[in-house]
Every structure is written in C-alpha cells, then in structure tokens.
Design an enzyme around this catalytic site. Structure first.
Site, PDB file in Angstrom:
ATOM      1  CD  GLN A 146      92.807 122.204  76.260  1.00 29.36           C
ATOM      2  OE1 GLN A 146      92.757 122.162  74.955  1.00 29.36           O
ATOM      3  NE2 GLN A 146      91.658 121.981  76.723  1.00 29.36           N
ATOM      4  CG  HIS A 151      92.079 118.035  73.346  1.00 25.94           C
ATOM      5  ND1 HIS A 151      90.863 117.860  72.649  1.00 25.94           N
ATOM      6  CD2 HIS A 151      91.851 119.002  74.146  1.00 25.94           C
ATOM      7  CE1 HIS A 151      90.112 118.623  73.176  1.00 25.94           C
ATOM      8  NE2 HIS A 151      90.602 119.402  74.113  1.00 25.94           N
ATOM      9  CD  GLU A 155      92.998 125.958  71.458  1.00 30.25           C
ATOM     10  OE1 GLU A 155      91.946 125.584  70.854  1.00 30.25           O
ATOM     11  OE2 GLU A 155      93.886 125.049  71.834  1.00 30.25           O
ATOM     12  CG  HIS A 156      92.070 126.877  75.882  1.00 27.86           C
ATOM     13  ND1 HIS A 156      92.533 125.822  74.950  1.00 27.86           N
ATOM     14  CD2 HIS A 156      90.909 127.188  75.258  1.00 27.86           C
ATOM     15  CE1 HIS A 156      91.562 125.448  74.019  1.00 27.86           C
ATOM     16  NE2 HIS A 156      90.738 126.304  74.408  1.00 27.86           N
ATOM     17  CG  ASP A 201      87.047 123.004  75.502  1.00 31.20           C
ATOM     18  OD1 ASP A 201      87.248 123.971  74.819  1.00 31.20           O
ATOM     19  OD2 ASP A 201      87.592 122.254  75.813  1.00 31.20           O
ATOM     20  CG  HIS A 241      89.748 157.521  39.541  1.00 21.50           C
ATOM     21  ND1 HIS A 241      89.914 156.569  38.483  1.00 21.50           N
ATOM     22  CD2 HIS A 241      89.685 156.783  40.595  1.00 21.50           C
ATOM     23  CE1 HIS A 241      90.015 155.445  39.164  1.00 21.50           C
ATOM     24  NE2 HIS A 241      89.760 155.461  40.395  1.00 21.50           N
TER      25      HIS A 241
END
Length: 870
Positions: free
Chosen positions: A694, A697, A763-764, A797, A856
């Site tokens: 990661q 990235h 996230e992971h 991924d 109603h």
C-alpha cells in the site's frame, strides 16, 4: 538590490551558453522561455534560491498554468497583452508579478487595461522599441518602480546598445551566450562593464562606494570598487575590491577570511554597489569580528555559536547534550512552544519566544539547515499566488477550543494529475516507521498518531472544482476537451468519448495479460453473482397484509477508473463486473487518457468484456460532471462509482447534492491505506511486503502495523525487511514519503490490537496472527479483511473475487465496499386483501388522526365504509 541586466537562457540546456548558472546568479535573475508548467516548475525548483527566475509564458495556453508557474516560485511572468486580459478575467494575480510584451500596436490596449484595472498599475513592460523610456512615459509606467525591459531583435544586442539602455534605467534582456566574464571579451559583451555602466562613481576617486552584506542582508562593511575589481570579482567568484592604497584587494588573501560571491547589484539610485557574499573564517573585519560594526547579534550570533558548538561542543555542555540527544530537542521545542502560547505579558512572550527560537535553531543546525535556508524558504512561500486557508490541524485546533470540520464533512484530498512527489529525503536514510509502545505512551499521543496524513481543506478543493463542474454542465463536450487538453496534455484529442463496439486496435495485449484479466473477471463474477437475491422477499405481516421487496438494477452507471501514477485495469474489473452481473442497462467508463489521446488497452478490453456503452476520455472533476449531467456525446448516468483523488471525491459529493443532476455516488474516498496486525508467529518478510504493497500507491498513503507483544528482536526483523524490500522497489521515493508518516504500535494483546484497529477503521485489514479466523468476531470496522499468512492484500486487489473499491479515511465506520448491492435498488410493495385492510385500518386511522392528516385517514375509512355497505 537590482541588476541592470536580465540574462536569458534556454532552460533545456542552461550550461551551453558559456556562462554557468552559478555565474549567471551573480546578477541575481534569469529569464527562461517554457512551453509547459512542468518545465518551468522543474527549473525553478532546481535553481531556487540560486536565481530569481523570470518566465516567458507566451507559449502557455492556460491562464491556470501561468498562475501555477508563479505559485511554483517564478518571480515574474512575461506574457502577451492577450494573455494578460485572459488572466485578469479568470485569475486574481498581483500585477507586480507580471511583465507584458508591448509593441506600438498594443499601446492602446494596455492603456485601456491599466485604466480599467484601477489600483493595479504596477505592471512592468517589455519592448523592443528603440526608446523604451518614451513608451513607458506614454503608458504612465515608472521605470524605477515597476521595471521597463528592453528586448533585442536578431543580432542587435551590442555592448553600446545595452549600455545606452542601462543608462536610461531600462533593464536589458541579454542572452547568456552574448556575455562573458573574461578580461578580454573578444566579440562578446563584458558583463562587468555593463554592471558598472550605471554605477555612480565618486567625484574625487572615480571609485564606486560598495556595501558588502551577508546572505541575510546584514552589512559587513563598506569598501570601494573599480571597473577592474568588479571584473575580477565576477571572474573569480570571490570578494575582490579596490584598495585606495594597495590596488586590487582580494579579500582574505593573507588572513584566510575569504568570501564566496553570491550576487552583485546596485541600490535604488545606483550610487552604491552591493556585494552579497558568504563570509568564511573569523569574519569580515580585520579585527576578527563578523562585521566592521562589531560582532553579530541576535539570531545571527546564536547561529554562529551553535555552528561552532556543533563542530566542537565542550564536553558536558548543555548544547552538546542537545546535539547528541535529538529526542531532548524535540521535547524542548514542544515545551517552549506551549509556554509561548501560555505567556501573556510582553516580557514573558519575548522570553519564551527566545527560548523556542534557541531550541528550534539548534534542531536546524543539527540537520545542517541555516537561517539563510529558512529565510529563502520564507521568500519562496511569499511568491505563492494561491494561498491556503491556513487552519490549524485537528488535534491542535481542538486543544485550544477551535471548531474544526469533522472527517465526515471533508472531502479527502489530492490532485490526480501529477503523481504526488515524495518529500525530499536523503536516499541513504533508513526507511523506517515511527514506533509507539502504547503501554508507555499517553492516550492522547496514540490517538493523534492514528490520524490520517493531513489533507488540503475541503473549502479550497471545492473552490477549484465548482467552476469546472459549472463549465462542463453549461458547455458540454467543449469544456471536457478543454480540461483534458490542460490536465492530461492530450491536445490532439478531438472527441471526449469513444463508443462501443471498441476497435480491436485499441485492445492489443500480451496473451498473459489477457489470461490474467480473464481469470480475475471470472472470480469477481462468481463472487458477485452469488450475492444476487434468489427470489423476492415476501412476508405476511398480519392476515391479509403481504409486504414484499424485490431488486432492480440501476439503469445507468458511470464508473470512474483513475489514471495518474499507474494503469488500473483492476478497478475497471471491480466496478464493471458487478455492474454487468446486476444487469445495468448502460455502463459508462471514464478514465484519463494518455498524452497522445489513447486509453490503456487493458481498460478497453475490460470495457468490452463487461459490455460498456462508452469510455469517457477524461479524468478529475470534469469526468464526474460529464457523467452526472451528460453532454452532447457523453451519456448521463444515475449513479457514479469509483475511487479518485480529492478533486474527484469533491466533484462526486457536489453533483450528488445537486438535485437537478439526479445522480448518487458510492462513497467518499481518500488515499489508500492498510493496517496489519502481526504477532510473534508472523513471518517478518510477509508483514513488510504487505505494508509496502500500500505504501507504493502514493506519498499520502498510510500503513499501520500493530505488533502484538513483539520484543525488540522481532520488531527489528520486520523493520530490516521493510527497509531492504523498499529499497528494491522502483517506486522507492514514493514509499519513503508514505513510510515517513506511518506508524508501528506495539500492544500487549490481540484485544488491544483490535480496539485500535476498529478505531482506525482501515480500508484493508490484514490479520497475520496465529488462528487468524478466531479474530474475525472482534472486527467491527474495516473495508475488507485478509485472513492469515497466505492471504496478501494483493489477491483482493486483483483476482480473489472480493471487491477492492473500499471505504478509506475512516469511512469504513459508515460505508461498505462496492458490492452487487451497489448496483441495484430495492423496491418494496404492499398487497392487501379486504380482510387485511380491515385488520390494519384501526391502527392506520388512529395514527393519521394523531398526526392531523385527515386525507390519510379518509383514504382508509372510505374503503372500510364501502366494505360495510357491501
């Protein structure tokens, strides 16, 4: 301090002109002509603070790029009258930073601009006219205050012509290859003679009064110069002056207190030369002091003391401790900063500020950073045209009671276009994560360390995105192409979209790539197909009352596939396959094209496999706006999914809040992140590889390791692996930037580890612990979980089948990752018999009466009455 000439060079080969950049820097400034923002930024970055860089931007089409060039540190931008008009209309730029090229035919236009601009009359002009001063007077330009520049056509630049312009106070633009610093100039122009041409000589001696200063502008002494000494100073790059008794005076020739020449210029009315030097040895004065007016004082004195202490600090001295114990300096800086904030009286504030500056400068000197470096950095920041809002970071703002935006109210940042650059670091530095032992660390520090890397303010991003969305909404294809040309540099592109069927020529791929995509496609399809509702949900809530729920695909979806630092066919698969499985009738891809206008063949291949209708050749906010509103050739969609930078995220949230767009989004998204929980049974090489998967990235990615009861040897094994594996990666510079703000938490047990993980909401989440499956019940917040040592995050991924479009930046507390449900909507139905209505009618009518909604109530009572009459 001004030089009478501006030396122009070719930025692509700056050393080919005869003069080196160092020699050109003696005159303080240079002019370069560029064709792109990146070319200008690179040259400025490489040569600041050596030179003040003036940039000819006449080949730059975008007003925004001109602003970015100024923001990157260009001292001035030279531009055409047409560019000036466009820039004034689109951007707010100080006219003091602009010089406009003016010919006779431009005079009326520039006069109109000046009159319309009100107070903005401090613009400079550049002309090739024979008498620039006359033109300046006609325009009301003050040569002394604003700058009048003379350019030369063809080979007309000669020493007499330059001297004539200089005598009028006009700055001559002279190509570097026309100048020389040599004593015998030959057919070139003597730079020394030009420099002296405007200087005012003393009536008695014929010499020039000269002020010698250091880089901070502190006057070291007053001396005299001559034409000969100026030429010798420039030729040798040292301090050379004219002694009225002994002739040429090479400063430090006998004492060793030599000077390195930095710049030479003139004061405002040219009756004093100014030499800026780096003074070596004891100082400038023959008495051994720093200046002829006494010793340094204040910060300069402190810096000199600290530099001397660094070389040979007395044993046992406090300063020696500070240099040898960096953690002590860090603690003292934080302590003194807090005491300064708490001080109230003038005397206390001055005292605490002095203490803080002492420790801060000690930290700088230890790292080889000087006051000159700091002040140059301040000067560079002062050149910025765009300003940040300047809010305090969350933990510090909260500490003093400032209100800050909550993470859920902010859009995570970062521009997609150029890949983020890692912070400048020594390539030999060890790549290592900060380590925190939670048992011995205050809870507040642990909490602060869990914060994501700082992001740009949401307000600043929105201000940039809003006009792009408006432009695309109003101007359609034309606007999309304009921004694609600007940001992706794909200027040859004539259409912003390609439609299916996609030509085979766009999908030329190696067999092994096709096989990899096909394997991933099938696995993702299989997993997402299993998520389908087997049949509609149907429940009889009471006799005669049947409630149902059934699924329908979202008809039109837009799938954003980022570009930037890497090609991402995996994202195309993760979004496209579930859309296909769900049965979406129209699938639109959007991805930034390459500079030649083409699109990644892997993405085109995936688009064909999932049955995409089209591919929008655009990135960023413009792609989101095009899909949200539709254009002449781009289909409007009902929902937009896919990750992106802060501009993409801001655009997604803005269009989803615009009811006229009628579009929803999947989730906010930020930089990639991973959290690895590892115990003593974990393989250090595996742990390091997962962290780095990661970190590569981007520099704003974050990786966190939670080490469960690991000792020093076990921690070091992971750190050694991380450093070794990182240095073997081609993206090592990006990894350095990411690891710089990443953290290892050392905790006592798995329960504490999972509490930290759930607070962070990664996230992971990777569980490299013994019996990892047993830990799953403790997982509360995560985008996707990878269980055990044989499950690297990479499989998720690409090819395992789970989706990799996941919530980041803590949004895993509120959002799921993309799944089949992201592409369908659920519709409910009610089906009542007469018996059913009778059974439920009492409750409905009573509640309608309580709420005061008579219509109603009547809708039920009228039916019940009909039943009773039957």
């Amino acid at each position: 301090m001004a030089s009478p000439i501006l030396i122009s060079i070719d930025p692509s080969s700056p050393t080919s002109a005869g003069l080196t950049l160092k020699q050109i820097s003696y005159f303080g400034r240079t002019l370069i002509k560029v064709s792109s923002l990146s070319q200008a930024s690179q040259f400025i970055r490489q040569n600041f603070p050596l030179l003040d860089v003036y940039v000819d931007v006449t080949d730059i089409a975008s007003a925004g790029d001109v602003v970015d060039i100024l923001n990157a540190g260009a001292a001035k931008a030279f531009l055409s009258l047409e560019q000036l008009t466009t820039l004034s209309r689109e951007q707010d730029v100080p006219s003091s930073r602009l010089v406009v090229y003016v010919s006779d035919k431009d005079v009326d236009g520039l006069q109109s601009w000046i009159s319309e601009s009100g107070e903005r009359k401090d613009i400079g002009i550049c002309t090739s006219a024979a008498n620039p001063k006359d033109l300046a007077e006609k325009l009301g330009i003050d040569p002394e205050a604003q700058g009048v520049y003379k350019s030369y056509v063809g080979g007309s630049v000669t020493e007499p012509a330059v001297k004539e312009s200089v005598a009028q106070g006009v700055i001559s633009i002279v190509p570097a290859d026309s100048l020389t610093l040599e004593r015998e100039p030959g057919n070139k122009i003597s730079a020394a003679k030009i420099l002296a041409a405007r200087a005012v000589a003393d009536q008695n001696t014929g010499l020039y009064a000269t002020s010698v200063t250091d880089e901070r502008g502190i006057c070291l002494g007053l001396v005299w110069s001559s034409d000969e000494s100026i030429a010798e100073a420039l030729r040798t790059g040292t301090g050379v002056y004219q002694s009225r008794k002994r002739g040429l005076w090479y400063k430090g020739q006998s004492s060793g207190d030599v000077q390195e020449l930095v710049r030479v210029g003139l004061d405002c009315d040219a009756d004093c030369l100014v030499f800026v030097v780096k003074q070596k040895g004891r100082g400038f004065c023959h008495l051994g002091t720093a200046t002829c007016f006494g010793a340094y004082s204040g910060l300069s004195r402190l810096q000199k003391t600290l530099q001397a202490r660094k070389e040979s600090a007395p044993a046992g001295s406090y300063t020696a401790r500070l240099f040898n114990e960096p953690k002590l300096v860090e603690a003292k800086i934080m302590e003194e900063a807090e005491e300064l904030c708490q001080a109230s009286s003038k005397e206390d504030i001055a005292s605490e500020a002095a203490d803080l500056l002492y420790f801060a400068l000690t930290r700088c000197v230890a790292a080889g950073v000087s006051l000159e470096d700091i002040e140059r950095n301040l000067d560079l920041k002062n050149l910025k045209v765009k300003r940040r809002k300047g809010d305090a970071k969350g933990p510090w703002a909260e500490k003093v009671g400032l209100t800050t935006q909550k993470p859920s109210e902010c859009t995570p940042p970062k521009k997609e276009e150029p890949a983020p650059k890692a912070p400048a670091q020594d390539k030999n530095d060890r790549i290592q994560m900060r380590r925190i032992v939670t048992a011995s660390t205050p809870e507040s520090v642990v909490k602060e360390a869990l914060q994501r890397p700082s992001q740009k303010s949401n307000e600043a991003i929105v201000d940039l995105v809003r006009p792009i969305i408006k432009d695309v909404r109003e101007n359609g294809d034309e606007a999309v192409l304009k921004y694609t040309h600007k940001f992706e540099k794909a200027t040859s592109l004539k259409s912003p979209v390609i439609h299916a069927p996609f030509p085979e020529s766009l999908m030329q791929l190696p067999p092994e790539t096709i096989k990899a995509i096909d394997v991933s496609f099938e696995n993702i399809k299989r997993f997402h197909s299993a998520q389908k509702d087997e049949k509609p949900l149907q429940v009889e809530t009471m006799p005669g009352v049947v409630c149902s729920r059934f699924a329908r695909p979202i008809e039109r979806v837009g799938l954003y596939i980022p570009g930037g630092t890497a090609v991402l066919p995996s994202t195309a698969l993760m979004l496209g396959v579930p859309a296909m499985v769900a049965g979406c009738k129209k699938i639109v891809f959007a991805s930034p094209p390459r500079a030649d206008g083409s699109i990644s063949p892997e993405i085109v291949y995936v688009a064909r496999k999932v049955g995409a209708e089209s591919i929008v050749l655009a990135g960023g906010a413009q792609a989101i706006a095009a899909m949200a509103y539709g254009t002449q050739s781009i289909s409007k969609v009902d929902k937009i999914l896919g990750p992106g930078n802060q501009f993409v995220t801001a655009a997604k949230m803005m269009v989803s809040n615009d009811t006229s767009a009628g579009v929803s989004i999947d989730m906010p998204a930020g930089p990639s992140e991973v959290l690895v929980v590892a115990d003593k049974y974990a393989n250090p090489a595996f742990v390091a590889s997962d962290l780095l998967s990661q970190a590569e990235h981007g520099v704003d990615s974050q990786v966190i390791l939670i080490a469960v009861d690991l000792d020093e040897k076990q921690l070091s094994a992971i750190e050694d692996e991380l450093h070794a594996q990182a240095n073997a990666l081609p993206r090592v510079d990006i990894v350095r930037g990411s690891i710089a703000h990443s953290v290892t938490f050392v905790v006592k047990d798995i329960n504490e580890a999972m509490a930290l993980s759930n607070e962070y909401a990664p996230e992971h989440l990777i569980l490299q612990v013994q019996d990892a499956e047993s830990v799953i019940p403790l997982v509360q917040n995560a985008g996707s979980v990878f269980i055990g040592q044989w499950t690297p995050e990479s499989v998720g991924d690409y090819s395992a089948g789970v989706n990799h479009s996941l919530p980041t930046y803590g949004y895993a507390k509120q959002y799921s990752g993309v799944n089949l449900g992201s592409f369908v909507k659920h519709i409910t139905s009610s089906n009542l018999t007469a018996e059913g209505l009778r059974n439920v009618s009492g409750a409905v009518m009573q509640l309608a009466e309580v709420e005061g909604l008579d219509a109603h109530k009547r809708a039920v009572s009228i039916r019940v009455d009909a039943m009773n009459k039957a």
